[in-house]
Scaffold this active site. Structure first.
Site, PDB file in Angstrom:
ATOM      1  N   ASP A 193      27.512 -19.357  14.775  1.00  0.00           N
ATOM      2  CA  ASP A 193      28.868 -17.501  16.185  1.00  0.00           C
ATOM      3  C   ASP A 193      28.776 -17.450  15.089  1.00  0.00           C
ATOM      4  O   ASP A 193      29.690 -17.614  13.974  1.00  0.00           O
ATOM      5  CB  ASP A 193      29.516 -18.363  16.900  1.00  0.00           C
ATOM      6  CG  ASP A 193      30.268 -16.862  17.715  1.00  0.00           C
ATOM      7  OD1 ASP A 193      29.979 -15.791  17.196  1.00  0.00           O
ATOM      8  OD2 ASP A 193      31.051 -17.323  18.520  1.00  0.00           O
ATOM      9  N   HIS A 194      28.200 -15.399  14.616  1.00  0.00           N
ATOM     10  CA  HIS A 194      29.368 -14.873  13.338  1.00  0.00           C
ATOM     11  C   HIS A 194      30.194 -15.226  12.783  1.00  0.00           C
ATOM     12  O   HIS A 194      30.690 -14.947  12.293  1.00  0.00           O
ATOM     13  CB  HIS A 194      27.738 -13.694  12.694  1.00  0.00           C
ATOM     14  CG  HIS A 194      27.856 -13.168  13.941  1.00  0.00           C
ATOM     15  ND1 HIS A 194      27.379 -12.931  15.298  1.00  0.00           N
ATOM     16  CD2 HIS A 194      28.394 -11.761  13.883  1.00  0.00           C
ATOM     17  CE1 HIS A 194      27.663 -11.449  15.522  1.00  0.00           C
ATOM     18  NE2 HIS A 194      28.679 -11.266  14.988  1.00  0.00           N
ATOM     19  N   LYS A 198      33.584 -14.871  10.201  1.00  0.00           N
ATOM     20  CA  LYS A 198      34.733 -13.672   9.052  1.00  0.00           C
ATOM     21  C   LYS A 198      35.317 -13.616   8.399  1.00  0.00           C
ATOM     22  O   LYS A 198      36.499 -14.758   8.735  1.00  0.00           O
ATOM     23  CB  LYS A 198      35.503 -12.987  10.301  1.00  0.00           C
ATOM     24  CG  LYS A 198      33.664 -12.120  10.732  1.00  0.00           C
ATOM     25  CD  LYS A 198      34.426 -10.621  11.893  1.00  0.00           C
ATOM     26  CE  LYS A 198      33.335 -10.265  13.301  1.00  0.00           C
ATOM     27  NZ  LYS A 198      32.655  -9.648  12.349  1.00  0.00           N
ATOM     28  N   HIS A 256      32.203 -15.826  21.117  1.00  0.00           N
ATOM     29  CA  HIS A 256      33.262 -15.031  20.751  1.00  0.00           C
ATOM     30  C   HIS A 256      34.597 -15.227  21.190  1.00  0.00           C
ATOM     31  O   HIS A 256      35.654 -15.669  20.617  1.00  0.00           O
ATOM     32  CB  HIS A 256      33.334 -13.552  20.358  1.00  0.00           C
ATOM     33  CG  HIS A 256      31.762 -12.635  19.908  1.00  0.00           C
ATOM     34  ND1 HIS A 256      30.906 -13.927  18.744  1.00  0.00           N
ATOM     35  CD2 HIS A 256      30.631 -12.184  19.907  1.00  0.00           C
ATOM     36  CE1 HIS A 256      29.991 -13.540  18.790  1.00  0.00           C
ATOM     37  NE2 HIS A 256      29.596 -12.687  19.169  1.00  0.00           N
ATOM     38  N   LYS A 356      32.015  -3.035  26.403  1.00  0.00           N
ATOM     39  CA  LYS A 356      30.951  -2.012  26.072  1.00  0.00           C
ATOM     40  C   LYS A 356      31.577  -0.102  26.094  1.00  0.00           C
ATOM     41  O   LYS A 356      32.228  -0.280  27.198  1.00  0.00           O
ATOM     42  CB  LYS A 356      29.700  -2.500  26.031  1.00  0.00           C
ATOM     43  CG  LYS A 356      29.298  -3.431  25.544  1.00  0.00           C
ATOM     44  CD  LYS A 356      27.662  -3.573  25.829  1.00  0.00           C
ATOM     45  CE  LYS A 356      26.894  -4.870  25.230  1.00  0.00           C
ATOM     46  NZ  LYS A 356      26.936  -4.500  23.593  1.00  0.00           N
TER      47      LYS A 356
HETATM   48  N1  LIG Z   1      20.739  -8.873  16.178  1.00  0.00           N
HETATM   49  C1  LIG Z   1      21.224  -9.509  16.082  1.00  0.00           C
HETATM   50  O1  LIG Z   1      21.909  -8.544  15.266  1.00  0.00           O
HETATM   51  C2  LIG Z   1      21.508 -10.718  16.524  1.00  0.00           C
HETATM   52  C3  LIG Z   1      23.284 -10.724  16.366  1.00  0.00           C
HETATM   53  C4  LIG Z   1      23.638 -12.115  16.939  1.00  0.00           C
HETATM   54  C5  LIG Z   1      22.451 -13.194  17.402  1.00  0.00           C
HETATM   55  N2  LIG Z   1      21.152 -12.720  17.389  1.00  0.00           N
HETATM   56  C6  LIG Z   1      20.745 -13.726  17.580  1.00  0.00           C
HETATM   57  O2  LIG Z   1      19.486 -13.984  16.874  1.00  0.00           O
HETATM   58  C7  LIG Z   1      18.492 -14.400  17.671  1.00  0.00           C
HETATM   59  C8  LIG Z   1      16.718 -13.426  17.276  1.00  0.00           C
HETATM   60  O3  LIG Z   1      17.720 -12.047  17.442  1.00  0.00           O
HETATM   61  P1  LIG Z   1      16.474 -10.671  17.284  1.00  0.00           P
HETATM   62  O4  LIG Z   1      17.707  -9.562  17.344  1.00  0.00           O
HETATM   63  O5  LIG Z   1      16.128 -10.747  15.618  1.00  0.00           O
HETATM   64  O6  LIG Z   1      15.405 -10.781  18.015  1.00  0.00           O
HETATM   65  P2  LIG Z   1      14.220 -10.562  18.079  1.00  0.00           P
HETATM   66  O7  LIG Z   1      14.137  -9.181  17.134  1.00  0.00           O
HETATM   67  O8  LIG Z   1      13.745 -10.479  19.591  1.00  0.00           O
HETATM   68  O9  LIG Z   1      13.097 -11.836  17.586  1.00  0.00           O
HETATM   69  C9  LIG Z   1      12.989 -11.590  16.789  1.00  0.00           C
HETATM   70  C10 LIG Z   1      11.227 -12.741  16.633  1.00  0.00           C
HETATM   71  O10 LIG Z   1      11.516 -13.583  17.749  1.00  0.00           O
HETATM   72  C11 LIG Z   1       9.759 -14.172  17.580  1.00  0.00           C
HETATM   73  N3  LIG Z   1       9.595 -14.586  19.347  1.00  0.00           N
HETATM   74  C12 LIG Z   1       9.627 -15.358  19.969  1.00  0.00           C
HETATM   75  N4  LIG Z   1       9.771 -15.586  21.233  1.00  0.00           N
HETATM   76  C13 LIG Z   1      10.222 -14.317  21.331  1.00  0.00           C
HETATM   77  C14 LIG Z   1       9.941 -13.947  22.832  1.00  0.00           C
HETATM   78  N5  LIG Z   1      10.644 -14.496  23.591  1.00  0.00           N
HETATM   79  N6  LIG Z   1      10.360 -12.393  22.815  1.00  0.00           N
HETATM   80  C15 LIG Z   1      10.120 -11.822  21.625  1.00  0.00           C
HETATM   81  N7  LIG Z   1       9.895 -11.935  19.951  1.00  0.00           N
HETATM   82  C16 LIG Z   1      10.154 -13.430  20.609  1.00  0.00           C
HETATM   83  C17 LIG Z   1       9.036 -12.304  17.727  1.00  0.00           C
HETATM   84  O11 LIG Z   1       8.594 -12.691  16.614  1.00  0.00           O
HETATM   85  P3  LIG Z   1       6.919 -12.897  16.841  1.00  0.00           P
HETATM   86  O12 LIG Z   1       5.919 -12.158  18.197  1.00  0.00           O
HETATM   87  O13 LIG Z   1       6.222 -11.978  15.355  1.00  0.00           O
HETATM   88  O14 LIG Z   1       6.899 -14.427  16.150  1.00  0.00           O
HETATM   89  C18 LIG Z   1      10.587 -11.757  17.071  1.00  0.00           C
HETATM   90  O15 LIG Z   1       9.879 -10.488  16.398  1.00  0.00           O
HETATM   91  C19 LIG Z   1      18.442 -14.279  18.983  1.00  0.00           C
HETATM   92  O16 LIG Z   1      19.005 -15.968  19.330  1.00  0.00           O
HETATM   93  C20 LIG Z   1      19.673 -13.683  19.106  1.00  0.00           C
HETATM   94  O17 LIG Z   1      20.870 -13.519  20.463  1.00  0.00           O
HETATM   95  C21 LIG Z   1      20.613 -11.749  16.723  1.00  0.00           C
END
Ligand SMILES: NC(=O)c1ccc[n+]([C@@H]2O[C@H](COP(=O)([O-])OP(=O)(O)OC[C@H]3O[C@@H](n4cnc5c(N)ncnc54)[C@H](OP(=O)(O)O)[C@@H]3O)[C@@H](O)[C@H]2O)c1
Length: 506
Positions: A193-194, A198, A256, A356
């Protein structure tokens, strides 16, 4: 977390990032790894394999990361050092594969082995699950099937970092724990949990346990109540589909806010080892007073934002956001009061609030001390004396402020509240480092203090799940509205008004 000031450097390892084509990898993970590498915090031979389903080559993956890194760095950190990037990029690789395909995991295993052997990496491997949570179980099971989990083995080591959210309720979190622990030992698992990475969140423990003046007053004898607010100024943006299945309770409170509540209220651990710290956090979670199912009747205020304006920009209402249903019942704001039922906190309410589209982005914990007896300075002209408030600002403008009373110069006994303010940036000459850098380094050296243990995640869900269920089953109309750009519905402030407390940030 170590007491020593010396930085532990990881042994050579290969890192595999699942979900390599995604937003988190591009915006946070790779920039953080690159920064660690530039600061010589990673071994020369470290290698990163990005794994995802979409079609890419090593070269196209590197080029794509370079572009997004330039965007990230130009926004937040200045210019990217081209020479350093070229050297780092040669350590990045791409492996195309499905998350549910055993053959693809066999191929991944061969790639890890070949790359590791070519770089004298002694078999250490860190997996990072940066996919949406739907893919977590498949990936973990396939790592196990392909004998890539290195269970029961510490040299070389294998670790897995799992992104949040960890489950959507108690049952799904327990199931994900069961699957993960059927493949990995608990000490291999790093639930991230980022928020915990911090600096200022870690500083809560230092403030409390490295300064004798605070800890002696840190209890129901001196503290009247505590307010914890995590306010976001943004709406759901393009993440409406995800958010509408989640909501503020799952997205913010279960992780958080629960971490912040634990850190501010836990007992001093006997040591700073990861298990000692996490044991104390679990005790807090287990001491939380359950909120009965009829949540609205029991002081849980849920609300959705409607169209408004923030910083001069018009914001559409939540139900008008992309991929959000027009009759959505998902909360974008929640506020409630909770008690930690132990000796230290007996009778002290904790008011939690997150939402939000609030007027500004800000996360803070304010500790409101009890009133002094209004005897000596009875009825000063400006009204009753204000109690001392200690505010821990977690973002932005990280710092700590203490509000106290002082006499205004002059013949009359006029009293005015003033603030002693410590700002992280002014005091240390730099902004706190990015949380992902700290957490990736901790995982690479095997320090799990800032990661969530299985019993901790389940205890947090044990508290939050009944609230979510209660709210959805409550037959009364418990969804309030608030205009985007305001501090939430009036009912949230009434929670404090009813107890005779004053809301900060309103
Ligand atoms: N983005 C942030 O700032 C952030 C912050 C905190 C936590 N997180 C957590 O980090 C994880 C990744 O977040 P993200 O924002 O990077 O996610 P994302 O961009 O939606 O997905 C990352 C990659 O996962 C693959 N994937 C696998 N199963 C999928 C599905 N059912 N639907 C969509 N894509 C799928 C896709 O790659 P391929 O299709 O190429 O395999 C996609 O590019 C999540 O658990 C999120 O809750 C994200």
């Amino acid at each position: 977390m170590t007491e020593s000031t010396t930085l532990r450097l990881p042994e050579p390892f290969v890192m595999v990032v699942f979900g390599a084509s995604g937003d988190l990898t591009r915006r946070k993970l790779l920039p953080a790894i690159f920064q660690l590498w530039c600061r010589n915090h990673l071994p020369e031979s470290a290698a990163v394999i990005g794994y995802a389903r979409s079609d890419r080559t090593d070269e196209s993956f590197r080029a794509e990361l370079c572009d997004s890194m330039r965007d990230e760095f130009s926004c937040h950190q200045g210019l990217i050092d081209d020479e350093a990037w070229q050297a780092f990029a040669s350590r990045i690789f791409y492996q195309r594969g499905g998350y549910d395909s055993p053959d693809d995991f066999e191929a991944l295993g061969r790639r890890i082995e070949t790359l590791g052997a070519g770089r004298n990496v002694p078999g250490n491997c860190m997996y990072y699950l940066a996919t949406p949570p739907e893919a977590f179980a498949d990936i973990i099971e396939n790592i196990g099937q392909a004998s890539l989990a290195g269970r029961g083995q510490t040299d070389p080591w294998t670790r897995i970092v799992i992104e949040k959210p960890f489950g959507t309720d108690l049952q799904s979190a327990c199931e994900l724990n069961r699957i993960t622990r059927s493949v990995f030992d608990e000490d291999q698992i790093f639930r991230i949990d980022h928020y915990l990475g911090k600096e200022t969140v870690q500083n809560i423990m230092v403030l409390r346990f490295a300064n004798s003046i605070f800890e002696h007053a840190w209890n129901h004898d001196y503290i009247d109540h505590i307010q914890i607010t995590a306010a976001e100024s943004l709406g759901v943006g393009s993440r409406g589909g995800y958010y509408d299945r989640s909501g503020a309770l799952r997205d913010m409170v279960q992780n958080h806010l629960m971490h912040l509540l634990c850190l501010v209220s836990m007992e001093p651990p006997s040591t700073l080892t990861s298990d000692a710290v996490r044991d104390e956090k679990v005790k807090v979670l287990k001491a939380l007073r359950t909120i009965p199912p009829l949540c609205a009747a029991n002081g849980v205020v849920r609300a959705q934002y409607t169209a408004g304006s923030i910083g001069g920009h018009d914001v559409p209402g939540y139900r008008q956001a992309d991929n959000v249903s027009a009759d959505s019942r998902t909360e974008t704001f929640v506020a409630f009061k909770v008690y930690v039922d132990n000796w230290r906190w007996s009778g002290v309410p904790f008011y939690l609030r997150t939402g939000k589209c609030l007027p500004r982005r800000c996360t803070e914990i304010s500790i409101h001390f009890k009133d002094v007896p209004q005897v000596l300075f009875n009825r000063p002209p400006a009204g009753p004396l204000r109690p001392n408030v200690l505010t821990i600002r977690l973002q932005p403008d990280e710092g700590i402020a203490l509000e106290f009373q002082a006499k205004v110069p002059g013949p009359a006994m006029n009293i005015k509240p003033l603030e002693m303010d410590f700002g992280y940036q002014e005091s240390f000459g730099q902004a706190p480092p990015d949380a992902y850098q700290r957490l990736l380094l901790d995982a690479a050296v095997g320090d799990a203090t800032l990661f969530t243990r299985s019993d901790e995640v389940e205890a947090a869900w044990q508290f939050v799940s009944p609230i979510i269920e209660g709210c959805s089953q409550d037959s009364s109309d418990n969804m309030r509205k608030y205009t985007a750009g305001t501090w939430g519905p009036k009912e949230a402030d009434e929670l404090l008004d009813a107890d005779g407390k004053e809301r900060r940030l309103r």
